[in-house]
Design a protein around this motif. Sequence first.
Motif, PDB file in Angstrom:
ATOM      1  N   GLY A  73      -0.691  18.979 -11.591  1.00  0.00           N
ATOM      2  CA  GLY A  73      -2.508  19.405 -11.664  1.00  0.00           C
ATOM      3  C   GLY A  73      -3.139  17.956 -12.538  1.00  0.00           C
ATOM      4  N   LEU A  74      -3.764  17.843 -11.431  1.00  0.00           N
ATOM      5  CA  LEU A  74      -4.624  16.577 -11.446  1.00  0.00           C
ATOM      6  C   LEU A  74      -5.806  16.431 -12.539  1.00  0.00           C
ATOM      7  CD1 LEU A  74      -4.394  13.267 -11.383  1.00  0.00           C
ATOM      8  CD2 LEU A  74      -5.553  13.905  -9.394  1.00  0.00           C
ATOM      9  N   MET A  75      -5.717  16.055 -13.571  1.00  0.00           N
ATOM     10  CA  MET A  75      -7.466  16.074 -14.568  1.00  0.00           C
ATOM     11  C   MET A  75      -8.740  14.971 -13.983  1.00  0.00           C
ATOM     12  SD  MET A  75      -5.560  16.396 -18.686  1.00  0.00           S
ATOM     13  CE  MET A  75      -4.395  17.428 -18.764  1.00  0.00           C
ATOM     14  N   LEU A  76      -9.492  16.226 -13.491  1.00  0.00           N
ATOM     15  CA  LEU A  76     -10.633  15.371 -13.417  1.00  0.00           C
ATOM     16  C   LEU A  76     -11.317  14.757 -14.336  1.00  0.00           C
ATOM     17  CD1 LEU A  76     -11.290  16.617  -9.792  1.00  0.00           C
ATOM     18  CD2 LEU A  76      -9.142  14.723 -10.520  1.00  0.00           C
ATOM     19  N   GLU A  77     -12.114  15.266 -15.102  1.00  0.00           N
ATOM     20  CA  GLU A  77     -12.037  15.355 -15.792  1.00  0.00           C
ATOM     21  C   GLU A  77     -11.791  15.033 -17.949  1.00  0.00           C
ATOM     22  OE1 GLU A  77     -14.960  13.736 -16.158  1.00  0.00           O
ATOM     23  OE2 GLU A  77     -15.520  14.445 -13.549  1.00  0.00           O
ATOM     24  N   LYS A 136       5.420  30.068 -28.588  1.00  0.00           N
ATOM     25  CA  LYS A 136       6.388  28.714 -28.151  1.00  0.00           C
ATOM     26  C   LYS A 136       5.249  27.657 -27.416  1.00  0.00           C
ATOM     27  CE  LYS A 136      10.968  30.134 -28.870  1.00  0.00           C
ATOM     28  NZ  LYS A 136      12.275  30.928 -27.962  1.00  0.00           N
ATOM     29  N   ILE A 137       4.375  28.443 -27.297  1.00  0.00           N
ATOM     30  CA  ILE A 137       2.990  27.890 -26.530  1.00  0.00           C
ATOM     31  C   ILE A 137       3.234  26.622 -26.611  1.00  0.00           C
ATOM     32  CG2 ILE A 137       0.956  27.842 -25.557  1.00  0.00           C
ATOM     33  CD1 ILE A 137       0.999  30.573 -26.136  1.00  0.00           C
ATOM     34  N   VAL A 138       3.145  25.266 -25.650  1.00  0.00           N
ATOM     35  CA  VAL A 138       2.821  24.230 -25.457  1.00  0.00           C
ATOM     36  C   VAL A 138       1.567  23.845 -24.960  1.00  0.00           C
ATOM     37  CG1 VAL A 138       2.816  22.093 -25.569  1.00  0.00           C
ATOM     38  CG2 VAL A 138       4.712  23.212 -25.669  1.00  0.00           C
ATOM     39  N   THR A 139       0.138  23.198 -25.732  1.00  0.00           N
ATOM     40  CA  THR A 139      -0.723  23.167 -24.527  1.00  0.00           C
ATOM     41  C   THR A 139      -1.336  21.666 -23.997  1.00  0.00           C
ATOM     42  OG1 THR A 139      -2.310  24.339 -26.653  1.00  0.00           O
ATOM     43  CG2 THR A 139      -3.202  23.433 -24.892  1.00  0.00           C
ATOM     44  N   LEU A 140      -1.320  21.172 -22.587  1.00  0.00           N
ATOM     45  CA  LEU A 140      -1.013  20.222 -22.160  1.00  0.00           C
ATOM     46  C   LEU A 140      -2.839  20.036 -21.900  1.00  0.00           C
ATOM     47  CD1 LEU A 140       1.474  21.546 -19.647  1.00  0.00           C
ATOM     48  CD2 LEU A 140       1.638  20.467 -22.193  1.00  0.00           C
ATOM     49  N   THR A 141      -3.081  18.828 -22.536  1.00  0.00           N
ATOM     50  CA  THR A 141      -4.188  18.219 -23.025  1.00  0.00           C
ATOM     51  C   THR A 141      -4.097  16.934 -22.310  1.00  0.00           C
ATOM     52  OG1 THR A 141      -4.465  17.230 -24.605  1.00  0.00           O
ATOM     53  CG2 THR A 141      -4.802  19.905 -23.964  1.00  0.00           C
ATOM     54  N   GLY A 142      -5.191  16.053 -22.225  1.00  0.00           N
ATOM     55  CA  GLY A 142      -5.436  14.437 -21.520  1.00  0.00           C
ATOM     56  C   GLY A 142      -6.292  13.734 -21.466  1.00  0.00           C
ATOM     57  N   LYS A 143      -6.227  12.871 -20.842  1.00  0.00           N
ATOM     58  CA  LYS A 143      -7.435  12.046 -20.083  1.00  0.00           C
ATOM     59  C   LYS A 143      -7.603  12.217 -18.462  1.00  0.00           C
ATOM     60  CE  LYS A 143      -9.056  10.135 -24.384  1.00  0.00           C
ATOM     61  NZ  LYS A 143     -10.420  10.307 -24.790  1.00  0.00           N
ATOM     62  N   ALA A 144      -9.293  12.228 -18.214  1.00  0.00           N
ATOM     63  CA  ALA A 144      -9.173  12.305 -16.526  1.00  0.00           C
ATOM     64  C   ALA A 144      -7.962  11.142 -16.452  1.00  0.00           C
ATOM     65  CB  ALA A 144     -10.598  11.925 -16.497  1.00  0.00           C
ATOM     66  N   GLY A 145      -7.711  11.309 -15.166  1.00  0.00           N
ATOM     67  CA  GLY A 145      -6.536  10.659 -14.378  1.00  0.00           C
ATOM     68  C   GLY A 145      -4.815  11.201 -14.522  1.00  0.00           C
ATOM     69  N   SER A 146      -5.051  11.384 -16.036  1.00  0.00           N
ATOM     70  CA  SER A 146      -3.763  12.082 -16.119  1.00  0.00           C
ATOM     71  C   SER A 146      -3.329  13.022 -15.541  1.00  0.00           C
ATOM     72  CB  SER A 146      -3.592  12.830 -17.922  1.00  0.00           C
ATOM     73  OG  SER A 146      -3.742  11.657 -18.952  1.00  0.00           O
ATOM     74  N   MET A 147      -1.929  13.719 -15.505  1.00  0.00           N
ATOM     75  CA  MET A 147      -0.928  14.599 -14.692  1.00  0.00           C
ATOM     76  C   MET A 147      -0.063  15.735 -15.038  1.00  0.00           C
ATOM     77  SD  MET A 147       0.468  14.779 -10.987  1.00  0.00           S
ATOM     78  CE  MET A 147       1.745  13.776 -11.355  1.00  0.00           C
ATOM     79  N   THR A 148       0.086  16.601 -15.396  1.00  0.00           N
ATOM     80  CA  THR A 148       0.506  17.920 -15.893  1.00  0.00           C
ATOM     81  C   THR A 148       1.229  17.988 -14.294  1.00  0.00           C
ATOM     82  OG1 THR A 148      -0.663  19.716 -15.060  1.00  0.00           O
ATOM     83  CG2 THR A 148      -0.989  19.080 -17.140  1.00  0.00           C
TER      84      THR A 148
END
Length: 296
Positions: A136-140, A184-196
């Motif tokens: 999952g590539l974050m574009l923003e 147990k939920i983990v939320t995956l946030t990040g900067k543009a260009g990061s990938m889950t």
Amino acid sequence: MLSKDEIASYHKNGYLMVEDAVSPSQLDELRRLTAQFIEASRDVRESNAVYDLDKGHGPDTPRLTRIKIPHKQHPYFWEVLRNSRMTEVLASLLGPDTAIITSKLNTKAPGGGAAVEWHQDWAFYPHTNDDLLAFGLMLEDVDAANGPLMVIPETHRGPILDHSMNGVFAGAINPDDPLFERDKIVTLTGKAGSMTVHHARILHGSAPNVSDRPRYILFYEIAKADAWPILGAASYIHELGQRRFWEDLQERIITGKACLTPRLETVPVRMPLPPAPDNSSIFKTQESAGAKSAFR
């Protein structure tokens, strides 16, 4: 390449965060193409082979849930998967021979862009073994307000939960299922260009986008080449016939080569049948089957 600790973490938890999965120039080009697709959607009146429209879509306010199969809509989406750090991550986790299952560019509009209810990708397309994952590539930039991906660690090593509702495959679990452990939920946030990265069997979902910013995530769903799809899943490949299937398989190879000796493993399988009234996308599947929302 990934470190030994990162690889071990992925296998233990079923997910991983990778920073700088593409170069700045690649990210810029992906953003430019995404903007072009969204701009072109202004004249689209109903969902089609390229777009899934969200409620409220119109020429003045384009609102999409998804750009479908972007790697078939423009060659750059295919090129960047095969020639970036993403390619290195893929080799670290699945080895030298890999094939794409599908891709999608989920485009949650500001102010309520549609949720994706909790599910396991594996429920949609079981294979002969479970060496399958999704990028999952974050574009923003993605934060907690604009509908980030959420996962429940280690569920990729557990059962496949019931994804049915009203007698059909709903593409979502019942949030009242006792095995759905919200704490147990983990939320995956990040900067543009990061990938889950998440395993095909891990429980995951994403809430509506309640921010004033769009959320663009480019997803690639990928299998190790020796994982072969099981007949009965919702896939176009079963309609191709033997010769066209072979040609299509060559087109789907990301790295290495096709495998003609499927690896058979003891994996939990529940077929996604009977189909929902509208199974043209996960959004339509969940909606038309009357899936119960975990986000209300």
